[in-house]
Design an enzyme around this catalytic site. Structure first.
Site, mmCIF file in Angstrom:
data_model
loop_
_atom_site.group_PDB
_atom_site.id
_atom_site.type_symbol
_atom_site.label_atom_id
_atom_site.label_comp_id
_atom_site.label_asym_id
_atom_site.label_seq_id
_atom_site.Cartn_x
_atom_site.Cartn_y
_atom_site.Cartn_z
ATOM 1 N N CYS A 172 3.012 -3.352 4.192
ATOM 2 C CA CYS A 172 2.195 -2.154 4.630
ATOM 3 C C CYS A 172 2.731 -1.260 5.666
ATOM 4 O O CYS A 172 3.937 -1.698 5.940
ATOM 5 C CB CYS A 172 0.425 -2.482 4.950
ATOM 6 N N GLY A 173 2.081 -0.657 6.276
ATOM 7 C CA GLY A 173 2.617 0.079 7.756
ATOM 8 C C GLY A 173 3.331 -0.871 8.785
ATOM 9 O O GLY A 173 4.409 -0.756 8.953
ATOM 10 N N THR A 174 2.515 -1.791 8.944
ATOM 11 C CA THR A 174 2.839 -2.900 9.917
ATOM 12 C C THR A 174 3.164 -4.306 9.275
ATOM 13 O O THR A 174 3.586 -5.120 9.921
ATOM 14 C CB THR A 174 2.015 -2.842 11.218
ATOM 15 N N GLY A 175 2.468 -4.585 8.090
ATOM 16 C CA GLY A 175 2.421 -5.879 7.714
ATOM 17 C C GLY A 175 1.098 -6.567 8.181
ATOM 18 O O GLY A 175 0.988 -7.818 7.424
ATOM 19 N N ILE A 176 0.691 -6.382 9.182
ATOM 20 C CA ILE A 176 -0.528 -7.074 9.701
ATOM 21 C C ILE A 176 -1.550 -6.952 8.911
ATOM 22 O O ILE A 176 -2.236 -7.906 8.422
ATOM 23 C CB ILE A 176 -1.067 -6.743 11.051
ATOM 24 N N GLY A 177 -2.306 -5.792 8.459
ATOM 25 C CA GLY A 177 -3.169 -5.676 7.745
ATOM 26 C C GLY A 177 -3.348 -6.577 6.388
ATOM 27 O O GLY A 177 -4.074 -7.223 5.914
ATOM 28 N N ASP A 214 0.796 -0.991 0.008
ATOM 29 C CA ASP A 214 -0.155 -0.003 0.091
ATOM 30 C C ASP A 214 0.881 1.208 0.047
ATOM 31 O O ASP A 214 2.292 0.940 -0.310
ATOM 32 C CB ASP A 214 -1.046 -0.128 1.195
ATOM 33 N N ARG A 273 6.784 0.511 8.582
ATOM 34 C CA ARG A 273 6.869 1.636 9.682
ATOM 35 C C ARG A 273 7.546 0.961 10.755
ATOM 36 O O ARG A 273 7.694 1.515 11.834
ATOM 37 C CB ARG A 273 5.527 2.042 10.007
ATOM 38 N N HIS A 277 5.775 -31.414 10.605
ATOM 39 C CA HIS A 277 5.264 -30.081 10.004
ATOM 40 C C HIS A 277 4.397 -30.182 9.012
ATOM 41 O O HIS A 277 3.282 -29.409 8.880
ATOM 42 C CB HIS A 277 6.459 -29.118 9.830
ATOM 43 N N HIS A 316 8.738 -24.650 9.175
ATOM 44 C CA HIS A 316 7.570 -25.203 9.933
ATOM 45 C C HIS A 316 6.040 -25.032 9.287
ATOM 46 O O HIS A 316 5.327 -25.827 9.622
ATOM 47 C CB HIS A 316 7.633 -24.748 11.293
ATOM 48 N N ASN A 317 5.721 -23.943 8.737
ATOM 49 C CA ASN A 317 4.566 -23.638 8.302
ATOM 50 C C ASN A 317 4.294 -23.600 6.728
ATOM 51 O O ASN A 317 3.233 -23.161 6.262
ATOM 52 C CB ASN A 317 4.086 -22.341 8.745
#
Length: 147
Positions: free
Chosen positions: A66-71, A9, A110, A134, A99-100
């Site tokens: 993005c700003g945090t990577g979370i959204g 973004d 940010r 795994h 593992h995932n």
């Protein structure tokens, strides 16, 4: 040549440029699914674009910023078949792949700087899924999408 889709973004424009160049310097083919302007926009659109490209096989892996990577990672994880992880340091990036079997890496412009982002990307790309116990856990995780 491995194809990597990158999406972002407005908060991730500059970091995307640096990561794109870093990947191209290593011989990766980078497909840009993100915005190239700092005009406010929705991270969900770009998370979805990269996730769809990974699932369809248009690209092999994805990177989201993005700003945090979370959204943006939450948006990607809504697409069936995606396992996106937000990582702010290299160890989590490596373990997310080992593992995932993550197919998308996300981080926040940010939260981390460009040199840390490059280390995270390198560690994630160098890691290989370990399978075994795994794989059983990844299968259980993916079965949730069928419920």
């Amino acid at each position: 040549m491995t194809k990597i889709g990158i999406g972002n973004d407005h908060a991730g424009v500059e970091l995307k440029r640096e990561i794109t160049q870093h990947l191209q310097d290593q011989g990766y083919e980078v497909w840009n699914y993100g915005t190239d302007t700092e005009e406010s926009c929705s991270y969900s659109d770009y998370g979805k674009k990269v996730a769809k490209a990974v699932v369809s096989g248009e690209v092999e892996k994805g990177i989201l910023i993005c700003g945090t990577g979370i959204g943006i990672s939450l948006a990607a994880n809504k697409v069936k078949g995606i396992r996106a992880a937000v990582c702010s340091e290299p160890c989590s990036a490596r373990l997310s792949k080992q593992h995932n079997n993550t197919n998308i890496l996300a981080f926040g412009a940010r939260i981390i700087g460009p040199e840390m982002a490059k280390m995270i990307v390198d560690e994630w790309l160098a890691a290989e899924f370990q399978g075994g116990r795994h794989q059983e856990r990844v299968d259980l995780l993916m079965a949730i999408e069928e419920e």
